[in-house]
Motif scaffolding. Structure first.
Motif: not given
Length: 891
Positions: A194-205, A218-226, A254-259
């Motif tokens: 389980v993951v819960a929070g506020d993240f930015v997401c980079r996604e690719h089909h 790929v989910y990571s903290d806000v401000g790390t999208e680059d 889908r396949f998800m990665i969270v930092a």
């Protein structure tokens, strides 16, 4: 010393769980302070297991709210609740159990179970964290279909993730929202997430090989999208590679990665929802080094490959951990080697593969070989444990991978792939054993070689230690015949010493070349299969006495004993056409000479002149312009102090450090002009790329810089300062920063330390690099380190920060940790005890610094022993740490 110990779990005592739990439905009311979990279990008694009617579930640090069996609320006489279990009495053959309980994520500093990191909620369930979320049969052989409903405040936790496929999302009253997830594949509880929070997401089909569209995220903290582009690219490369090399497709939509910022490990392969230490996700040229980029690709590959080797086919119990980890490390090593060689001409591709193989072997020798000599020595499949988290070891992972690689060598690529296919055909959706994997490989072997088997090979799974293979070579010039005799030996080590054991021969593939005195091959390369205590092979048409090129490509995790003459090592170092053994010969020359010089230093406190053979061998590699830059960087690297210390009968860390420091200084002074030319010839202007070509050039250039700084060359300081100030990537910046901090004068290193922190204090992963560089500096003693730990950016609650400071000092700062006043050892025991109260898993890993105490020179071993006893007598020591120090003190 404390006399109580944890309960010992033995492999021979395994019994199947008496109930099946085909489905589980979980409903979470998520909150950092108090999370409520409602679980609905369908349980079915196994027909083949005779037991009582009681259902025993695991649970720790939980509060029970209610309990129902088949719709009836149970009274306290109908169940028994302890700190570790919930036992429901008189459960019928098929039943529905509903449990409501609560946990406190914000109080969970162990980072196992459901915990808080920053403003996010994460889970970590391997190996036994699910029991800290709700009561369950928390073991790998209980596989269930999970359906999960997550509810939380939208403002606090706008994103709600779990395993599998997203069924629906909806808004609730009072600013809350809900997400429902379903994983269609049965899995054990350790793969739940389980993951819960506020993240930015980079996604690719993208589309799988069979044409099915899937979503990668790929989910990571806000401000790390680059900083997540490389992670996404690595994920798609891993997906394509597994399809091509092993015919394995992604099976979910889908396949998800969270930092995660706070994480005990590198990453976790939860089905479809991988949770990663942020250090193995976030990267761009300004913040990450070449090594970081390669590690991210490797770890993302590793966790993705677990989808089949670990998830679809999982381990029956934790003794079989190497079934998934050793196999998957082998797969990620092959992936990395293939990625490094991709698109390169044949010669450059071979060099890139050799660099990867050298790096893998160095990692094995620095971490696993010492383990085989210490109190924790165990087979890749242990026979017993007290705390399973202590057995996520280099033996299980790295040596486990070498055992798989030996099978690959013995079978060949085609038969190995057939064995993998058969393994999945037999066991998809099952929890199985290492024997099941070997059986599939034996089936594949006998399809092409019916006379062969893997019966002796199975000893690798049962026996501990690093086998020593002695080599005798005889040559008959008249008959033009050469005989090679291999003899193996592996006495009882570690846990094997506690009970009588008769060690059996290993099945050891030894890849061999025979060279003439010009370095040319006298016969084709061959892999000898040593399966007995001693065997002899005969080679005809060998007119001159050959020099053997032994254990090519590191064909087995063994020690080779052969009485090489200096001229033979020089020949191999200069001319061997096998890149690995050429590097190995140079390392052997350097290690031998360093040990001799260290012994002389201990006796006379004087450094003798640099050995001519070492100087000549090193110089030849420096001038070998026809070799790839990355490979030359490995040839020119003096063996790390730890590697040399490990080879000594009585380990003397300060003497080896002194010798290594003097060697670097003399080599830098003698070859300053060539090193300056090497530096200039390997600049990498233009856009940054982490690919092997430019990365190899940076490695060689920056190695040249370190030798120049070590020699105090008059141009070195200006060159290093200029690189530090004007570097266009973190690889070059960190190389210059490290050189200034470790080898520069106080006038240089203090301003550099201040400037680096001011520039990068906003990026926590770069701050980790800053801390680690300072903590590992030979100028840093306990007083300086204590000051560093008082820095406002330091915290004991973040494992990455602890690794960057405490671990870096204790494991990488030889001068500071082994200071003659003994303060380093006292500091180490202080930190073990401090961590043990917060995070026992990390504390136990730090405690392993003392594993080798008995092998040091007397003044070191006595001081380490005293600190081990101090730790062991601590009244509230965790079971994790107690197991480590108890085994160490038993030596």
């Amino acid at each position: 010393m404390r006399t109580e110990t944890g309960i010992t779990i033995r492999r021979e005592d395994y019994q199947p769980y008496p109930f099946l739990i085909p489905t589980i439905e979980l409903e979470f009311e998520l909150s950092a302070e108090r999370t409520q979990v409602r679980s609905r279990l369908v349980v079915e008694r196994r027909k083949d297991v005779l037991i009582s009617s009681d259902l025993i579930l695991n649970g720790e640090d939980l509060t029970l709210v209610s309990l129902e069996l088949n719709g009836v609320v149970l009274s306290q006489t109908q169940y028994t609740l302890t700190e570790a279990t919930l036992t429901v009495h008189n459960v019928p053959d098929r039943a529905e159990l509903v449990i409501v309980g609560t946990c406190q994520p914000a109080q969970n500093t162990s980072l196992s179970g459901l915990y808080v990191s920053g403003k996010h909620l994460f889970t970590q369930c391997e190996p036994q964290g699910f029991r800290r979320i709700t009561w369950f049969a928390d073991r790998p052989d209980v596989m269930s279909i999970y359906r999960v409903t997550l509810r939380a405040s939208r403002s606090e936790f706008p994103l709600l993730l779990s395993n599998g496929n997203l069924l629906q999302q909806r808004e609730l009253e009072a600013g809350r929202h809900e997400a429902q997830w379903h994983d269609p594949f049965a899995k054990p509880s350790y793969l739940f997430a389980v993951v819960a929070g506020d993240f930015v997401c980079r996604e690719h089909h993208t589309r799988t090989a069979s044409g099915r569209e899937v979503l990668l995220q790929v989910y990571s903290d806000v401000g790390t999208e680059d900083q997540t582009e490389w992670a996404m690219e690595s994920l798609e490369r891993a997906l394509r590679w597994d399809e091509t090399r092993f015919g394995l497709e992604l099976d979910l939509d889908r396949f998800m990665i969270v930092a995660a910022r706070d994480f005990n490990m590198g990453a976790m392969e939860n089905k479809g929802l991988n949770i990663f230490n942020a250090a193995y996700v976030l990267a761009n040229p300004n913040t990450a080094t070449d090594g970081n980029f390669q590690a991210i690709e490797s770890v993302i590959g590793h966790e993705y490959f677990h989808n089949w080797t670990g998830n679809r086919v999982t381990c029956r119990d934790w003794f079989e951990l190497s079934l998934k980890e050793g196999l998957t490390v082998f797969r990620d090593q092959e992936f990395t080697a293939d990625m490094m060689a991709a698109g390169l001409p044949a010669t450059e591709a071979a060099s890139a593969r050799a660099v990867q193989r050298i790096d893998d072997v160095m990692g094995l020798r620095l971490s696993q070989y010492p383990e085989d000599r210490g109190p924790m020595a165990h087979p890749i499949r242990p026979e017993s444990y007290q705390e399973i988290s202590n057995f996520y070891t280099a033996t299980v992972y790295s040596k486990g991978a070498e055992v798989i690689r030996m099978m690959h060598t013995l079978l060949g690529e085609q038969a190995f792939r057939a064995g993998m296919d058969e393994y999945f055909r037999r066991h998809d959706g099952q929890a199985v054993t290492c024997d099941d994997f070997i059986n599939a490989m034996q089936w594949a072997l006998q399809q092409t070689a019916p006379q062969k088997n893997l019966d002796v090979f199975r000893h690798w799974y049962r026996q501990a230690g690093t086998p020593r293979v002695s080599v005798q070579l005889q040559h008959d010039p008249v008959a033009k015949r050469c005989t090679v005799t291999l003899t193996q030996d592996c006495p009882a080590v570690g846990v094997e010493k506690a009970s009588p054991i008769v060690k059996q021969p290993f099945h050891i593939p030894v890849t061999l070349g025979l060279l003439d005195d010009t370095g040319k091959s006298l016969s084709p390369q061959v892999t000898l299969e040593l399966k007995e205590a001693s065997q002899t092979w005969v080679f005809d048409n060998i007119s001159t006495r050959p020099t053997p090129s032994l254990l090519r490509n590191f064909s087995a995790p063994v020690l080779i004993d052969y009485a090489y003459q200096d001229q033979e090592l020089a020949l191999l170092s200069a001319h061997d056409d096998n890149a690995f053994t050429r590097w190995e010969a140079g390392q052997e020359i350097a290690s031998r000479k360093m040990i001799a010089l260290a012994q002389a230093w201990r006796q006379h406190a004087k450094f003798e002149e640099l050995d001519p053979l070492l100087a000549k061998s090193w110089s030849a590699s420096l001038l070998a312009k026809d070799l790839d830059a990355g490979y030359r960087a490995r040839l020119l690297s003096i063996p790390p102090s730890h590697a040399v210390i490990e080879r000594m009968a009585h380990m003397d860390p300060l003497a080896v450090l002194e010798v290594r420091t003097r060697i670097r200084e003399q080599l830098g002074t003698t070859h300053a002009a060539t090193l300056l030319n090497t530096y200039q010839a390997n600049l990498t202007p233009g856009q940054y790329s982490p690919s092997p070509g430019p990365a190899g050039k940076r490695a060689l250039k920056n190695l040249a810089l370190t030798y120049l700084m070590a020699s105090k060359h008059p141009e070195a300081a200006n060159l290093t300062q200029t690189q530090f100030r004007h570097a266009t990537n973190m690889t070059d910046r960190m190389a210059a920063f490290t050189a200034l901090i470790h080898d520069g004068s106080s006038e240089l290193n203090a301003p550099a330390a201040t400037q680096f922190y001011e520039d990068w204090q906003h990026d926590q992963l770069v701050v980790d690099k800053w801390f680690s560089t300072l903590a590992s500096s030979p100028r840093t003693g306990v007083n300086e380190l204590t000051g560093l730990m008082a820095h406002p950016a330091f915290t004991m609650r973040n494992p990455n920060r602890v690794r960057a400071v405490v671990f870096a000092f204790c494991m990488s700062n030889t001068r500071g940790f082994h200071a003659q006043d003994g303060q380093g050892y006292h500091f180490w025991s202080d930190q073990v005890l401090a961590l043990d109260a917060i995070n026992p898993e990390i504390a136990a890993r730090l405690a392993r610094v003392g594993d080798q105490w008995a092998r040091f020179i007397p003044e070191v071993s006595q001081r380490l022993h005293a600190q081990l006893e101090r730790i062991a007598t601590h009244p509230t020591l965790s079971r994790n740490t107690l197991e480590i120090v108890s085994k160490a003190l038993s030596l």
